[in-house]
Design an enzyme around this catalytic site. Structure first.
Site, PDB file in Angstrom:
ATOM      1  N   VAL A  97       3.943  -8.746  -3.318  1.00 21.81           N
ATOM      2  CA  VAL A  97       4.803  -8.032  -4.271  1.00 21.81           C
ATOM      3  C   VAL A  97       3.886  -7.358  -5.278  1.00 21.81           C
ATOM      4  CG1 VAL A  97       6.699  -8.211  -5.924  1.00 21.81           C
ATOM      5  CG2 VAL A  97       6.536  -9.862  -4.032  1.00 21.81           C
ATOM      6  N   HIS A  98       3.907  -6.033  -5.305  1.00 26.00           N
ATOM      7  CA  HIS A  98       3.008  -5.356  -6.242  1.00 26.00           C
ATOM      8  C   HIS A  98       3.546  -4.041  -6.795  1.00 26.00           C
ATOM      9  CE1 HIS A  98       2.113  -2.762  -2.809  1.00 26.00           C
ATOM     10  NE2 HIS A  98       1.585  -1.913  -3.671  1.00 26.00           N
ATOM     11  N   ARG A  99       4.579  -3.460  -6.187  1.00 30.57           N
ATOM     12  CA  ARG A  99       5.049  -2.144  -6.640  1.00 30.57           C
ATOM     13  C   ARG A  99       5.634  -2.226  -8.038  1.00 30.57           C
ATOM     14  NH1 ARG A  99       5.296   2.287  -3.422  1.00 30.57           N
ATOM     15  NH2 ARG A  99       4.692   1.930  -1.257  1.00 30.57           N
TER      16      ARG A  99
END
Length: 354
Positions: free
Chosen positions: A201-203
């Protein structure tokens, strides 16, 4: 032929290294890193893993607003191109670095080649969508990974489009074997292949929204098997800011960001993956790992149409359902070529140079 290749983030180096290997025997390549994303993962070890030299130039641009970052890249890359006088400039994907390279090249006599051309998420709120559309419209050679990419470009009236296949498939074929032989990441974290869920999860659309990030983490924590999270620095900072870090670490197996080969091994061994990364969606497809995508849309729509990828956004109930339901996968179609995309691209660059 002298080629300047511009990259700005770790995933772009992974896309670039098959092309660099294909260029190496016959041509001169100048590899340029904008510095858009800097981390220890972009250290000498990373380039050793890929068996490529470190970039000849690092422009050291660093972070900033989209406008500041892109503008600084244009200035520094423009000065470099005046010195290097390349025959061709190659850009990858959809980052601010890609757009900056395209803008600089449009003002020179050198042709611009765009690797991963024609992708469309049809979400104009995504900066990546703007970057890829503008880059496609000023490129001289467009290397589309899929038939849909070709169709998108033809619909927009763009010429010089070539269906090459996907360089990330070239990369993953090489990396899968190498990772299986050399990576010890499963043993290091006491993981058994097929018995854990991998998640990334990084956006900004997920991390910068507390409610979305909290819903995603709750759903991951409710999974009926171990969930492994190699944590992105942005995600870690946001979890700290929102006061969620302790709970997440109690419910998930949180580990440091992984090198390329270790990550490929984790993804290959996962029972399924939950991600908001475009690249991971596609790598999962290559590695026969079912994917749950934590976004409402994807540029890799073929994986959804094929039944190997499901879009759930940040809907907590939908994420829980997709992580726990029994999966029956259809036969997997060949969507991204046969692993020779880089060689095709270099041959097309040679034709243009000739």
């Amino acid at each position: 032929m002298k080629v300047v290749s511009l990259v700005g983030a770790r995933p772009q180096f992974i896309k670039a290294f098959p092309v660099s290997r294909a260029l190496a025997d016959r041509h001169e390549e100048v590899l340029v890193h904008t510095g858009q994303h800097y981390s220890e993962a972009m250290s000498e070890v990373f380039f050793e893993e890929l068996d490529i030299p470190t970039p000849e130039y690092n422009l050291g641009v660093g972070s900033g607003t989209h406008g500041q970052q892109t503008g600084e890249m244009v200035t520094r890359f423009g000065e470099l191109i005046e010195r290097e006088e390349p025959d061709t400039i190659v850009v990858y994907g959809d980052t601010n670095s890609t757009l900056a390279g395209a803008l600089v090249t449009a003002k020179t006599d050198a042709p611009l080649a765009h690797v991963e051309a024609g992708l469309r998420s049809h979400n104009d709120a995504m900066p990546e969508e703007t970057n890829r559309i503008l880059t496609d419209h000023v490129s001289d050679l467009l290397f589309a990974p899929t038939e849909r990419g070709v169709t998108n470009l033809e619909t927009e009236g763009i010429e010089n489009v070539h269906l090459t296949g996907d360089v990330m498939y070239d990369a993953i074929l090489w990396a899968r074997t190498r990772a299986a032989d050399h990576s010890t990441v499963l043993d290091e974290h006491d993981l058994t292949a097929g018995e854990y869920v991998l998640t990334t999860v990084h956006r900004a659309g997920n991390t910068d929204d507390r409610e979305r990030l909290a819903a995603i983490m709750r759903a991951l924590g409710a999974a009926d098997r171990e969930v492994v999270l190699p944590i992105h620095p942005r995600t870690a900072d946001c979890l700290d800011t929102y006061g969620l870090r302790e709970t997440v670490e109690e419910q998930l197996t949180v580990i440091e960001p992984q090198g390329y080969l270790d990550f490929v091994r984790l993804l290959d061994g996962a029972e399924r993956v939950a991600t908001d990364s475009g690249g991971v969606q596609k790598e999962a497809f290559f590695l026969d790992t079912p994917c749950v995508t934590l976004r409402e849309e994807t540029e890799w729509v073929e994986t959804v149409d094929a039944g190997w990828n499901t879009l759930v956004g940040a809907d907590e109930e939908a994420i829980e359902h997709e992580l726990q339901r029994e999966i029956t996968l259809p036969e997997k179609p060949e969507l991204y070529g046969d692993g020779d995309a880089a060689e095709r691209m270099v041959a097309l660059l040679e034709e243009t140079d000739g």
